[in-house]
Motif scaffolding. Structure first.
Motif, mmCIF file in Angstrom:
data_model
loop_
_atom_site.group_PDB
_atom_site.id
_atom_site.type_symbol
_atom_site.label_atom_id
_atom_site.label_comp_id
_atom_site.label_asym_id
_atom_site.label_seq_id
_atom_site.Cartn_x
_atom_site.Cartn_y
_atom_site.Cartn_z
ATOM 1 N N VAL A 6 0.880 -1.117 -0.055
ATOM 2 C CA VAL A 6 0.107 0.083 0.035
ATOM 3 C C VAL A 6 0.845 1.147 -0.015
ATOM 4 O O VAL A 6 1.799 1.284 0.880
ATOM 5 N N SER A 8 0.936 5.543 -0.434
ATOM 6 C CA SER A 8 -0.007 6.670 -0.219
ATOM 7 C C SER A 8 0.763 7.790 -0.383
ATOM 8 O O SER A 8 0.261 9.039 -0.442
ATOM 9 N N LEU A 31 -1.566 -1.172 -3.999
ATOM 10 C CA LEU A 31 -2.783 -0.632 -4.021
ATOM 11 C C LEU A 31 -2.152 0.741 -3.740
ATOM 12 O O LEU A 31 -1.564 1.289 -3.000
ATOM 13 N N SER A 33 -3.204 4.842 -2.979
ATOM 14 C CA SER A 33 -4.015 5.709 -2.610
ATOM 15 C C SER A 33 -3.276 6.983 -2.279
ATOM 16 O O SER A 33 -2.088 7.034 -2.429
ATOM 17 N N PHE A 80 -11.070 -2.282 -0.320
ATOM 18 C CA PHE A 80 -9.733 -2.046 0.182
ATOM 19 C C PHE A 80 -9.639 -3.122 1.493
ATOM 20 O O PHE A 80 -8.701 -3.880 1.537
ATOM 21 N N SER A 84 -7.117 -6.449 2.001
ATOM 22 C CA SER A 84 -6.275 -6.637 3.142
ATOM 23 C C SER A 84 -6.207 -7.981 3.980
ATOM 24 O O SER A 84 -5.523 -8.371 4.243
ATOM 25 N N VAL A 90 0.030 -7.450 4.601
ATOM 26 C CA VAL A 90 -0.044 -5.977 4.091
ATOM 27 C C VAL A 90 1.027 -5.221 4.449
ATOM 28 O O VAL A 90 1.590 -5.069 5.720
ATOM 29 N N SER A 92 2.495 -1.473 4.507
ATOM 30 C CA SER A 92 2.269 0.009 4.096
ATOM 31 C C SER A 92 3.462 0.741 4.009
ATOM 32 O O SER A 92 4.406 0.567 5.116
#
Length: 94
Positions: A6, A8, A31, A33, A80, A84, A90, A92
């Protein structure tokens, strides 16, 4: 073991995207974001990811007036959460 990565942060402000791409395995997914969706802009390295599984948070695309490319999948917040759970881990990229 599959991992959902993930991101961002903007790909133009640091090297997290490049680091993530080097670690992305064949069973992993990415992913995007927040400001990471700017990686979809023309000329970005993400064009090379058409063979990978890429998800994009729809609300962040809409907020930045960007469109989901045909090789990626837009997801909402409930999807989302589902992603997960689907992946073993996951990660991040804070």
């Amino acid at each position: 073991m599959s991992t959902l990565h993930v991101l961002s942060h903007s790909p133009f402000s640091d090297t997290r995207l490049g680091s993530c791409l080097r670690l992305l395995g064949k069973d992993d997914a990415l992913l995007l974001s927040g400001d990471a969706v700017y990686a979809l802009q023309q000329g970005s390295v993400l064009k090379s990811l058409e063979e990978q599984t890429v998800f994009i948070l729809e609300e962040d695309l809409l907020a930045r007036h960007l469109e989901c490319p045909s090789w990626a999948t837009c997801v909402d917040c409930p999807a989302f959460v589902e992603l997960s759970i689907r992946y073993d881990k996951v990660n991040s990229w804070l």
